[in-house]
Design a protein around this motif. Structure first.
Motif, short mmCIF file in Angstrom:
data_model
loop_
_atom_site.label_atom_id
_atom_site.label_comp_id
_atom_site.label_asym_id
_atom_site.label_seq_id
_atom_site.Cartn_x
_atom_site.Cartn_y
_atom_site.Cartn_z
N VAL A 27 0.81 -1.23 0.00
CA VAL A 27 0.00 0.00 0.00
C VAL A 27 0.84 1.27 0.00
O VAL A 27 0.31 2.36 -0.22
N SER A 28 2.13 1.15 0.23
CA SER A 28 3.00 2.32 0.32
C SER A 28 2.85 3.20 -0.92
O SER A 28 2.97 2.73 -2.05
N GLY A 29 2.59 4.47 -0.69
CA GLY A 29 2.48 5.43 -1.78
C GLY A 29 1.13 5.46 -2.47
O GLY A 29 0.96 6.18 -3.45
N HIS A 30 0.16 4.71 -1.99
CA HIS A 30 -1.14 4.66 -2.66
C HIS A 30 -2.18 5.60 -2.06
O HIS A 30 -3.34 5.56 -2.48
N GLY A 31 -1.84 6.40 -1.07
CA GLY A 31 -2.81 7.36 -0.53
C GLY A 31 -3.84 6.71 0.36
O GLY A 31 -3.57 5.74 1.05
N PRO A 99 -8.44 -0.04 6.77
CA PRO A 99 -8.28 1.31 6.22
C PRO A 99 -6.81 1.64 5.96
O PRO A 99 -5.93 1.20 6.70
N VAL A 100 -6.60 2.40 4.91
CA VAL A 100 -5.27 2.90 4.57
C VAL A 100 -5.37 4.42 4.53
O VAL A 100 -6.24 4.97 3.84
N VAL A 101 -4.52 5.09 5.28
CA VAL A 101 -4.52 6.55 5.36
C VAL A 101 -3.13 7.05 5.00
O VAL A 101 -2.15 6.68 5.64
N GLY A 102 -3.06 7.85 3.95
CA GLY A 102 -1.77 8.39 3.52
C GLY A 102 -0.76 7.31 3.15
O GLY A 102 0.43 7.47 3.40
N GLY A 103 -1.24 6.22 2.58
CA GLY A 103 -0.35 5.15 2.15
C GLY A 103 0.14 4.23 3.26
O GLY A 103 1.04 3.43 3.06
N LYS A 104 -0.49 4.34 4.45
CA LYS A 104 -0.11 3.49 5.58
C LYS A 104 -1.35 2.80 6.13
O LYS A 104 -2.41 3.43 6.27
N ILE A 105 -1.21 1.53 6.46
CA ILE A 105 -2.32 0.77 7.03
C ILE A 105 -2.61 1.31 8.42
O ILE A 105 -1.70 1.44 9.25
N ALA A 106 -3.87 1.61 8.70
CA ALA A 106 -4.27 2.20 9.98
C ALA A 106 -4.51 1.11 11.02
O ALA A 106 -5.63 0.90 11.50
N LEU A 107 -3.44 0.42 11.39
CA LEU A 107 -3.50 -0.60 12.43
C LEU A 107 -3.25 0.03 13.79
O LEU A 107 -2.59 1.07 13.90
#
Length: 134
Positions: A27-31, A99-107
């Motif tokens: 997901v890195s860089g995918h927003g 959820p992914v926020v700003g290219g980071k998984i919201a764990l």
């Protein structure tokens, strides 16, 4: 939607394998958006749990208590007790959406994405990551 498949070696013993790093790289860089993690196997699942402090081993023990590897199962091919492996996805789903926020998984702080594989008959698994932009 963007999608990719990774191969994960799980070996010949029941295991909980942390795949958070592979998912984070995907997901890195995918927003912003959603990450869907899916294991297309009838005897494996995806769990969001803490690892490294014993919870992964506790999960395997809990599954053994709930789903013993003995001869009670009608599904009988493979190793003794293998029928329980086919019941596993009813307890540990073969997917998770995060959820992914700003290219980071919201764990959460201690959460990891794990492949749960009780089936030593299949030492490698495929995991599909899919990203839906939001």
């Amino acid at each position: 939607m963007y999608s990719s498949v990774i191969t994960v070696r799980t070996g010949s013993m029941p295991t909980v394998r942390d795949i958070t790093g592979e998912a984070a790289e995907f997901v890195s860089g995918h927003g912003d958006g959603l990450l869907h993690v899916f294991v297309p196997h009838a005897t494996a699942g995806i769990a969001i749990i803490e690892t490294g402090a014993g919870s992964d081993e506790d999960l395997l023990l809990a599954l053994d208590a709930a789903l013993p590897a003995d001869d009670r199962w009608r599904h009988r091919h493979g190793s003794p007790g293998h029928g329980r492996d086919h019941v596993l996805p009813a307890f540990v789903a073969p997917y998770a959406t995060l959820p992914v926020v700003g290219g980071k998984i919201a764990l959460g702080t201690w959460q990891s994405i794990c492949l749960v594989d009780p089936n030593g008959d299949n030492p490698t698994r495929q995991v599909r990551f899919s990203f839906l932009a939001g």
